[in-house]
Design a protein around this motif. Structure first.
Motif, PDB file in Angstrom:
ATOM      1  N   LYS A  33     126.084   5.353  -3.907  1.00 44.92           N
ATOM      2  CA  LYS A  33     125.440   4.882  -5.138  1.00 44.92           C
ATOM      3  C   LYS A  33     124.351   3.856  -4.795  1.00 44.92           C
ATOM      4  CE  LYS A  33     126.307   2.630  -9.522  1.00 44.92           C
ATOM      5  NZ  LYS A  33     126.900   1.435 -10.028  1.00 44.92           N
ATOM      6  N   ILE A  34     124.679   2.919  -3.929  1.00 44.18           N
ATOM      7  CA  ILE A  34     123.697   1.909  -3.523  1.00 44.18           C
ATOM      8  C   ILE A  34     122.555   2.553  -2.762  1.00 44.18           C
ATOM      9  CG2 ILE A  34     123.351  -0.177  -2.105  1.00 44.18           C
ATOM     10  CD1 ILE A  34     124.934  -0.583  -4.754  1.00 44.18           C
ATOM     11  N   GLY A  35     122.879   3.529  -1.899  1.00 42.99           N
ATOM     12  CA  GLY A  35     121.849   4.248  -1.155  1.00 42.99           C
ATOM     13  C   GLY A  35     120.904   4.993  -2.082  1.00 42.99           C
ATOM     14  N   ALA A  36     121.453   5.647  -3.110  1.00 42.76           N
ATOM     15  CA  ALA A  36     120.628   6.380  -4.062  1.00 42.76           C
ATOM     16  C   ALA A  36     119.728   5.428  -4.844  1.00 42.76           C
ATOM     17  CB  ALA A  36     121.513   7.181  -5.016  1.00 42.76           C
ATOM     18  N   GLU A  37     120.262   4.260  -5.204  1.00 46.17           N
ATOM     19  CA  GLU A  37     119.445   3.278  -5.914  1.00 46.17           C
ATOM     20  C   GLU A  37     118.305   2.779  -5.025  1.00 46.17           C
ATOM     21  OE1 GLU A  37     122.297   0.334  -7.175  1.00 46.17           O
ATOM     22  OE2 GLU A  37     123.140   1.655  -8.718  1.00 46.17           O
ATOM     23  N   ALA A  38     118.598   2.578  -3.743  1.00 41.66           N
ATOM     24  CA  ALA A  38     117.550   2.145  -2.804  1.00 41.66           C
ATOM     25  C   ALA A  38     116.481   3.223  -2.661  1.00 41.66           C
ATOM     26  CB  ALA A  38     118.171   1.789  -1.447  1.00 41.66           C
ATOM     27  N   LEU A  39     116.903   4.473  -2.607  1.00 39.59           N
ATOM     28  CA  LEU A  39     115.949   5.585  -2.516  1.00 39.59           C
ATOM     29  C   LEU A  39     115.048   5.627  -3.747  1.00 39.59           C
ATOM     30  CD1 LEU A  39     117.778   8.755  -1.124  1.00 39.59           C
ATOM     31  CD2 LEU A  39     115.728   7.650  -0.225  1.00 39.59           C
TER      32      LEU A  39
END
Length: 162
Positions: A152-158
């Motif tokens: 989830k955090i990775g997707a938000e960063a992307l």
């Protein structure tokens, strides 16, 4: 010394626990991906091609557009068109243009693709237990929770990079 430091022969300490965790995650993902790839290679398809075939089997009988296939894939594939061309050359999929919008191409799994998946299913369905069966239910649930949280955090960063 941590297991990862020994594996990659690193003398210096990691800069943080977060770095060590991330590198462990990446190393583990690569190991599991390579194992999965070796299982699918026997049938002449890559793990990515196998993923597309499974997606298309689930989308029967209508099929999917290229963008819909891409959005459902486990690993991002930058050139879906080329991937689908290879599957079409192997006669594992069929494609046709949309009747209302000629720019849209619909892709469906072929009978040969379905037959291949039937042969692969018993081996591939055993793989998760072979790779993760040493973990009990609570450990697997926690692993899933942690991975989903990190993703989830990775997707938000992307999303902020786009």
């Amino acid at each position: 010394m941590s297991g990862l430091k020994l594996e990659i022969v690193q003398e210096a300490p990691f800069s943080s626990l977060e770095e060590e965790a991330l590198l462990n995650l990446l190393r583990t993902s690569d190991c599991l991906n390579r194992t999965f790839h070796l299982k699918t290679r026997h049938w002449g398809v890559t793990s990515t091609q196998y993923n597309v075939l499974r997606i298309l089997r689930g989308a029967q009988p209508h099929g999917l557009t290229c963008s819909a296939i891409g959005s459902r894939m486990i690993t991002a594939e930058p050139d879906i068109t080329r991937l689908l061309s290879r599957l079409k050359a192997l006669k594992l999929i069929r494609q046709h243009r949309d009747a209302h919008d000629r720019r849209v191409i619909w892709t469906r799994i072929s009978e040969a693709g379905l037959d291949l998946l039937k042969k692969m299913d018993p081996v591939i369905q055993r793989l998760p237990r072979e790779l993760l069966g040493h973990l009990d239910g609570a450990e697997l649930a926690e692993l899933i929770r942690l991975l989903e949280s990190a993703r989830k955090i990775g997707a938000e960063a992307l999303a902020t990079l786009d």
